[in-house]
Design a protein around this motif. Sequence first.
Motif, short mmCIF file in Angstrom:
data_model
loop_
_atom_site.label_atom_id
_atom_site.label_comp_id
_atom_site.label_asym_id
_atom_site.label_seq_id
_atom_site.Cartn_x
_atom_site.Cartn_y
_atom_site.Cartn_z
N ARG A 159 1.64 -0.29 -21.24
CA ARG A 159 0.37 0.25 -20.75
C ARG A 159 0.55 0.80 -19.33
N HIS A 160 -0.27 1.79 -19.00
CA HIS A 160 -0.09 2.51 -17.74
C HIS A 160 -1.01 1.97 -16.65
N MET A 161 -0.45 1.89 -15.44
CA MET A 161 -1.19 1.48 -14.26
C MET A 161 -0.86 2.43 -13.11
N ASP A 162 -1.63 2.34 -12.05
CA ASP A 162 -1.32 3.09 -10.83
C ASP A 162 -0.33 2.25 -10.03
N ILE A 163 0.94 2.67 -10.03
CA ILE A 163 2.02 1.91 -9.43
C ILE A 163 2.50 2.61 -8.16
N PRO A 164 2.73 1.87 -7.08
CA PRO A 164 3.24 2.51 -5.86
C PRO A 164 4.52 3.30 -6.12
N GLU A 165 4.56 4.48 -5.60
CA GLU A 165 5.72 5.34 -5.83
C GLU A 165 7.01 4.72 -5.32
N LEU B 299 -6.15 -3.43 -19.73
CA LEU B 299 -4.91 -3.00 -20.36
C LEU B 299 -4.80 -3.45 -21.81
N LEU B 300 -5.33 -4.62 -22.12
CA LEU B 300 -5.27 -5.17 -23.48
C LEU B 300 -6.69 -5.38 -24.00
N PRO B 301 -7.29 -4.35 -24.58
CA PRO B 301 -8.70 -4.45 -25.01
C PRO B 301 -8.97 -5.57 -26.01
N GLU B 302 -7.96 -6.01 -26.78
CA GLU B 302 -8.18 -7.12 -27.71
C GLU B 302 -8.61 -8.39 -26.99
N ALA B 303 -8.27 -8.48 -25.71
CA ALA B 303 -8.61 -9.67 -24.93
C ALA B 303 -9.90 -9.52 -24.15
N GLU B 304 -10.54 -8.37 -24.27
CA GLU B 304 -11.69 -8.06 -23.42
C GLU B 304 -12.82 -9.07 -23.52
N ASP B 305 -13.10 -9.57 -24.73
CA ASP B 305 -14.22 -10.49 -24.92
C ASP B 305 -13.78 -11.95 -25.02
N LEU B 306 -12.53 -12.23 -24.67
CA LEU B 306 -12.01 -13.59 -24.78
C LEU B 306 -11.79 -14.20 -23.40
N GLN C 256 2.17 -14.59 -33.76
CA GLN C 256 2.68 -15.50 -32.73
C GLN C 256 2.67 -14.87 -31.35
N ALA C 257 2.08 -13.70 -31.22
CA ALA C 257 1.97 -12.99 -29.93
C ALA C 257 3.33 -12.71 -29.31
N LYS C 258 4.35 -12.58 -30.12
CA LYS C 258 5.70 -12.37 -29.59
C LYS C 258 5.82 -11.05 -28.84
N ALA C 259 5.07 -10.04 -29.26
CA ALA C 259 5.22 -8.71 -28.67
C ALA C 259 4.05 -8.31 -27.78
N VAL C 260 3.12 -9.21 -27.52
CA VAL C 260 1.98 -8.87 -26.65
C VAL C 260 2.48 -8.47 -25.26
N GLY C 261 3.50 -9.17 -24.77
CA GLY C 261 4.05 -8.83 -23.46
C GLY C 261 4.63 -7.43 -23.42
N THR D 115 0.84 -1.20 0.00
CA THR D 115 0.00 0.00 0.00
C THR D 115 0.88 1.25 0.00
N GLY D 116 0.24 2.39 -0.24
CA GLY D 116 0.96 3.66 -0.23
C GLY D 116 0.61 4.48 -1.45
N PRO D 117 1.16 5.69 -1.56
CA PRO D 117 0.87 6.58 -2.68
C PRO D 117 1.28 5.95 -4.01
N THR D 118 0.50 6.21 -5.05
CA THR D 118 0.76 5.64 -6.37
C THR D 118 0.96 6.74 -7.40
N ARG D 119 1.54 6.35 -8.51
CA ARG D 119 1.73 7.27 -9.63
C ARG D 119 1.43 6.52 -10.92
N ARG D 120 0.82 7.19 -11.88
CA ARG D 120 0.50 6.57 -13.17
C ARG D 120 1.79 6.39 -13.96
N ALA D 121 2.08 5.16 -14.38
CA ALA D 121 3.32 4.89 -15.10
C ALA D 121 3.18 3.57 -15.87
N PRO D 122 4.04 3.33 -16.86
CA PRO D 122 4.00 2.06 -17.58
C PRO D 122 4.32 0.88 -16.67
#
Length: 558
Positions: free
Chosen positions: A549-555, A497-504, A538-543, A447-454
């Motif tokens: 993609r950006h998430m709220d990551i603990p500072e 984060l990956l909308p292509e997977a939203e309905d799968l 081959q999904a080589k670059a999906v990772g 827990t703790g303060p977060t910042r938006r970052a990849p």
Amino acid sequence: MSAIRIGNASGFYGDRLSAVREILTGGPLDVLTGDYLAELTMLILGRDRMKDPKLGYAKTFLRQMEENLGLAVERKVKIVANAGGLNPAGLAGALRELAAKLGLDVTVAHVEGDDLIGRAEELGFGEPLTANAYLGAFGIAECLKAGADVVVTGRVTDASVIVGPAAAHFGWGPTDYDQLAGAVAAGHVIECGAQATGGNYSFFAEHDIRYPGFPIAEIHADGSSVITKHEGTGGAVTVGTVTAQLLYEISGARYPGPDVTARFDTIELSQEDTDRVRISGVRGEAPPPDLKVSLNTLGGFRNEMVFVLTGLDIDAKAELVKQQLTFKKTPAEVRWTLARTDHQDAAVEEEASAFLRCAVKDADPKVVGRAFSNAAVEIALASYPGFHVTAPPGDASPYGLFKPGYVDAKLVEQVAVVDGKRIVIPPSPETRVLAPAEEPDLPEPLTGPTRRAPLGFVAGARSGDKGGDANVGVWVRTDEAWRWLVHALTVAEFKRLLPEAEDLPVHRHVFSTLKAVNFVVEGLLGDGVAAQARFDPQAKAVGEWLRARHMDIPEVLL
């Protein structure tokens, strides 16, 4: 008994040709292995066999042996490779002719029994182009114990070319599950070549990977191993590079194979020294009763045109092309994809451009051949401003479809062939139906303060394909980051984060000892890489997309 030192010089059909010589001359080695068979490769070899029944194996392996077989004999290095593909007996024969031509006294053996094409209809697989069961390591082991210097196989599991020599060296039996599982883990790490030494690595900028060496596994009698590389070669072997490869193209904590189900949730890694990572603690269980079968069929024909849209009104320009492109006969499948790679106020024309792809498929090559691509070009002077395409009109090309099948292991006869003698390898004496592993206990959330970052600021990833499914492994390097990742990167967050997977369907698997989670996305790749259903088939670059993609990551982690 001393460890056996196994080096792998090929991760796919097309890997660095010079790697065999490099790993033979770079330092001490007991066994040289090579993995040449991917799902797509089996289709390629199937088409080769259609043209000439004498083919069906990886021709580059024969070329490598012409240059290096004498060197291997001189250095007393055994060779094991699955380059036999659909015709291991044919490759073995060609190798014997080559050895005679070179004046070398070598015993060449092969393993067969994986090819089920003659029984495909009987086994319920229809009429595929190729049908090959994934065999295990004991055919290879039997060949080596009988004195073979070179062993070539058809479709065995990728790790089996490493497990087989270890089993022969230490005398492991079919129920030595922990030892076999440890060797499977080591084999899984090195079977993709330089991916274990810094290739395709998220944190590549931390190492000099301009010309990475190929990996070596020093496997011990208890199944533990040390992953390393020859001294003085490029790249790096770290807990991170090994973790990345362990997560590659797996699913859950139970990693099934024909000889053993390896518990990847028991793997422990430690950095023993520079470029030396120890793998220990791997537990094994009886394998499942069925063998996986690689099934490839010819799906039809495909073609595509890519329109370059530059500057303003990108969406309107794309819509105009869709309205203008007409077909004399509409293909069975028409897929439009708009990639918005354009930037506002761009100083470079290419950076001001987007790409509109029209991909078509049909059973009739004439429908998607020149008639289609010519129709796309015919509108050039009557369409959007700045009209141009990335390539001239082309003809249709065939595409394939991959799907897995399963067959009772008792119905498949694995045979080791040495000096004309045929040795039948019995299936595993015990089996265990594969079931999901129990969820591990999770640490307290951070827990703790977060910042938006990849996400990639704190996590690495490696992704790949299993048929039509994509696998995305994500890991972190500290306990503190693990406390955040395992709670933050849920299936719901992954889909956001990956909308292509939203309905799968998406499944998450937790690997606490690796500080990793693995996601399996069902159907993202359609009918597999040969069908080319999407960009990055081959999904080589999906990772890497996920890491961007950006998430709220603990500072505190940033």
